[in-house]
Design an enzyme around this catalytic site. Structure first.
Site, PDB file in Angstrom:
ATOM      1  N   LYS A  11      18.113  -1.312   2.862  1.00 16.53           N
ATOM      2  CA  LYS A  11      19.506  -1.722   2.668  1.00 16.53           C
ATOM      3  C   LYS A  11      20.155  -0.967   1.505  1.00 16.53           C
ATOM      4  O   LYS A  11      19.468  -0.362   0.680  1.00 16.53           O
ATOM      5  CB  LYS A  11      19.549  -3.226   2.436  1.00 16.53           C
ATOM      6  N   TYR A  51      24.676  -7.901  13.040  1.00 15.80           N
ATOM      7  CA  TYR A  51      24.374  -9.246  12.529  1.00 15.80           C
ATOM      8  C   TYR A  51      25.171 -10.333  13.254  1.00 15.80           C
ATOM      9  O   TYR A  51      25.376 -11.415  12.692  1.00 15.80           O
ATOM     10  CB  TYR A  51      24.641  -9.303  11.024  1.00 15.80           C
ATOM     11  N   PHE A  59      27.146 -17.057   4.794  1.00 14.21           N
ATOM     12  CA  PHE A  59      26.882 -15.773   4.131  1.00 14.21           C
ATOM     13  C   PHE A  59      27.275 -14.562   4.968  1.00 14.21           C
ATOM     14  O   PHE A  59      27.098 -13.424   4.539  1.00 14.21           O
ATOM     15  CB  PHE A  59      25.406 -15.675   3.730  1.00 14.21           C
ATOM     16  N   ARG A  87       6.971  -8.070   8.801  1.00 17.46           N
ATOM     17  CA  ARG A  87       7.551  -9.234   8.119  1.00 17.46           C
ATOM     18  C   ARG A  87       6.626  -9.715   6.999  1.00 17.46           C
ATOM     19  O   ARG A  87       7.091 -10.140   5.947  1.00 17.46           O
ATOM     20  CB  ARG A  87       7.901 -10.333   9.123  1.00 17.46           C
ATOM     21  N   THR A  93      12.716 -13.877   2.668  1.00 16.76           N
ATOM     22  CA  THR A  93      14.116 -13.442   2.512  1.00 16.76           C
ATOM     23  C   THR A  93      14.549 -13.478   1.051  1.00 16.76           C
ATOM     24  O   THR A  93      15.216 -12.560   0.564  1.00 16.76           O
ATOM     25  CB  THR A  93      15.039 -14.362   3.346  1.00 16.76           C
ATOM     26  N   ASN A 114      18.659  -7.984  -0.635  1.00 14.13           N
ATOM     27  CA  ASN A 114      17.204  -8.140  -0.558  1.00 14.13           C
ATOM     28  C   ASN A 114      16.470  -6.919  -0.021  1.00 14.13           C
ATOM     29  O   ASN A 114      15.399  -7.038   0.567  1.00 14.13           O
ATOM     30  CB  ASN A 114      16.843  -9.423   0.197  1.00 14.13           C
ATOM     31  N   HIS A 117      15.558  -4.986   5.762  1.00 13.24           N
ATOM     32  CA  HIS A 117      15.639  -5.837   6.954  1.00 13.24           C
ATOM     33  C   HIS A 117      14.448  -5.518   7.843  1.00 13.24           C
ATOM     34  O   HIS A 117      13.998  -4.378   7.894  1.00 13.24           O
ATOM     35  CB  HIS A 117      16.934  -5.541   7.723  1.00 13.24           C
ATOM     36  N   GLU A 128      17.328  -3.794  18.432  1.00 14.13           N
ATOM     37  CA  GLU A 128      17.774  -3.185  17.176  1.00 14.13           C
ATOM     38  C   GLU A 128      17.418  -1.699  17.120  1.00 14.13           C
ATOM     39  O   GLU A 128      18.162  -0.898  16.550  1.00 14.13           O
ATOM     40  CB  GLU A 128      17.165  -3.953  15.996  1.00 14.13           C
TER      41      GLU A 128
HETATM   42  P1  CMP Z   1      17.954  -9.951   6.937  1.00 15.03           P
HETATM   43  O1  CMP Z   1      16.484  -9.980   7.193  1.00 15.03           O
HETATM   44  O2  CMP Z   1      18.605  -8.628   6.960  1.00 15.03           O
HETATM   45  O3  CMP Z   1      18.711 -10.907   7.979  1.00 15.03           O
HETATM   46  C1  CMP Z   1      19.874 -11.649   7.661  1.00 15.03           C
HETATM   47  C2  CMP Z   1      20.301 -11.470   6.250  1.00 15.03           C
HETATM   48  O4  CMP Z   1      21.277 -12.358   5.732  1.00 15.03           O
HETATM   49  C3  CMP Z   1      19.104 -11.688   5.349  1.00 15.03           C
HETATM   50  O5  CMP Z   1      18.196 -10.607   5.496  1.00 15.03           O
HETATM   51  C4  CMP Z   1      19.764 -11.800   3.981  1.00 15.03           C
HETATM   52  O6  CMP Z   1      19.900 -10.561   3.335  1.00 15.03           O
HETATM   53  C5  CMP Z   1      21.185 -12.260   4.314  1.00 15.03           C
HETATM   54  N1  CMP Z   1      21.509 -13.490   3.634  1.00 15.03           N
HETATM   55  C6  CMP Z   1      22.418 -13.629   2.668  1.00 15.03           C
HETATM   56  N2  CMP Z   1      22.485 -14.895   2.243  1.00 15.03           N
HETATM   57  C7  CMP Z   1      21.601 -15.589   2.962  1.00 15.03           C
HETATM   58  C8  CMP Z   1      21.197 -16.943   2.984  1.00 15.03           C
HETATM   59  N3  CMP Z   1      21.744 -17.855   2.188  1.00 15.03           N
HETATM   60  N4  CMP Z   1      20.239 -17.306   3.866  1.00 15.03           N
HETATM   61  C9  CMP Z   1      19.681 -16.382   4.694  1.00 15.03           C
HETATM   62  N5  CMP Z   1      20.029 -15.085   4.701  1.00 15.03           N
HETATM   63  C10 CMP Z   1      20.969 -14.680   3.843  1.00 15.03           C
END
Ligand code: CMP
Length: 140
Positions: A11, A51, A59, A87, A93, A114, A117, A128
């Protein structure tokens, strides 16, 4: 690609702070093979579509804004049980909850920013991968 390939994205927070090389090295050390990669900046439309499953979540807007804020690096990786293995390798996350040695523990700032992905199922890994790559972009 069922079972042995998955899709990951380094990211913007991690790519723009020069962490892409370290993250790929960590994943290769854990046994993943790089099958395809590109560097790009997502448009609002692309991030929204990627997404779409999160549309309506509190979010979502922040997520789309963040994912379009700089360059990112989508990659297809190969390993046995790739989805599960990746994973595990990236961690929870929220980096505060991620296990030691995982990508997010090492490189993520927060739940939103974070670092990486990873697809959450074989079905989504296939979808994807197709989102970013043509079949001819994949090696082997
Ligand atoms: P990702 O694995 O890319 O999939 C969805 C993304 O939403 C997750 O990683 C986070 O980066 C983002 N995100 C931001 N805020 C939240 C939250 N409160 N709960 C879950 N995902 C979040």
């Amino acid at each position: 690609m069922a079972g042995h390939r998955t899709l990951t994205i380094i990211k913007p927070d991690a790519f723009n702070t020069g962490k892409a090389g370290n993250i790929l090295a960590l994943l290769e050390a854990k046994g993943f093979t790089l099958i395809a990669a590109r560097v790009m900046q997502l448009t609002q439309e692309q991030a929204g579509e990627f997404y779409a499953v999160h549309k309506g979540r509190p979010f979502y807007g922040e997520l789309v804004e963040f994912m379009t804020s700089g360059y990112c690096m989508p990659m297809v990786l190969e390993k046995a049980e790739a989805v599960l293995a990746l994973r595990e390798a990236i961690g929870a996350t929220d980096p505060a909850e991620a296990a030691a040695g995982t990508v997010r523990k090492l490189y993520a700032e927060s739940k939103g920013r974070n670092a990486i992905h990873a697809s959450d199922s074989d079905e989504n890994a296939a979808r994807e991968s197709t989102f970013f790559f043509a079949e001819t972009d994949l090696i082997r």
